[in-house]
Motif scaffolding. Structure first.
Motif, mmCIF file in Angstrom:
data_model
loop_
_atom_site.group_PDB
_atom_site.id
_atom_site.type_symbol
_atom_site.label_atom_id
_atom_site.label_comp_id
_atom_site.label_asym_id
_atom_site.label_seq_id
_atom_site.Cartn_x
_atom_site.Cartn_y
_atom_site.Cartn_z
ATOM 1 N N SER A 75 41.289 48.536 5.840
ATOM 2 C CA SER A 75 40.540 48.698 4.592
ATOM 3 C C SER A 75 41.262 49.520 3.545
ATOM 4 O O SER A 75 40.803 49.630 2.429
ATOM 5 C CB SER A 75 39.176 49.335 4.882
ATOM 6 N N ASN A 105 44.405 48.924 2.447
ATOM 7 C CA ASN A 105 45.526 48.178 1.878
ATOM 8 C C ASN A 105 45.446 48.121 0.364
ATOM 9 O O ASN A 105 44.375 48.046 -0.217
ATOM 10 C CB ASN A 105 45.567 46.754 2.443
ATOM 11 N N GLU A 106 46.599 48.103 -0.251
ATOM 12 C CA GLU A 106 46.685 48.045 -1.705
ATOM 13 C C GLU A 106 46.482 46.608 -2.190
ATOM 14 O O GLU A 106 46.948 45.658 -1.578
ATOM 15 C CB GLU A 106 48.058 48.552 -2.144
ATOM 16 N N THR A 107 45.757 46.460 -3.303
ATOM 17 C CA THR A 107 45.601 45.160 -3.949
ATOM 18 C C THR A 107 45.965 45.327 -5.420
ATOM 19 O O THR A 107 46.193 46.442 -5.890
ATOM 20 C CB THR A 107 44.144 44.650 -3.854
ATOM 21 N N GLY A 108 45.978 44.216 -6.145
ATOM 22 C CA GLY A 108 46.294 44.300 -7.560
ATOM 23 C C GLY A 108 45.256 45.098 -8.339
ATOM 24 O O GLY A 108 45.578 45.796 -9.293
ATOM 25 N N ARG A 122 43.124 47.373 -6.916
ATOM 26 C CA ARG A 122 42.832 48.677 -6.297
ATOM 27 C C ARG A 122 44.087 49.240 -5.661
ATOM 28 O O ARG A 122 44.668 48.613 -4.782
ATOM 29 C CB ARG A 122 41.742 48.485 -5.237
ATOM 30 N N GLY A 158 46.504 51.530 -3.261
ATOM 31 C CA GLY A 158 46.373 51.940 -1.867
ATOM 32 C C GLY A 158 45.900 53.380 -1.746
ATOM 33 O O GLY A 158 46.045 54.183 -2.665
#
Length: 55
Positions: free
Chosen positions: A8, A10-13, A15, A17
């Motif tokens: 949960s 992990n980095e996203t575009g 949000r 990390g």
């Protein structure tokens, strides 16, 4: 649950990390078997409730 928490952060575009420190205070199934603890049989009954379902 630990696997869910580990995934949960992990980095996203949208949000960035986050640094998460996980401390496992439980007994893993592999540890229980190694300790010779008895395996409990569990019977499933009924259907699982879906997220947001009241009854």
């Amino acid at each position: 649950m630990v696997r869910t928490i580990k995934g949960s952060h992990n980095e996203t575009g949208a949000r960035p990390g986050r640094k998460v420190k996980i401390i496992n205070l439980g007994l893993d199934p592999e540890e229980a078997v190694a300790m010779g603890l008895e395996i409990e049989k569990v019977e499933k009954s009924g259907r699982k409730k879906r997220r947001g379902e009241l009854c």
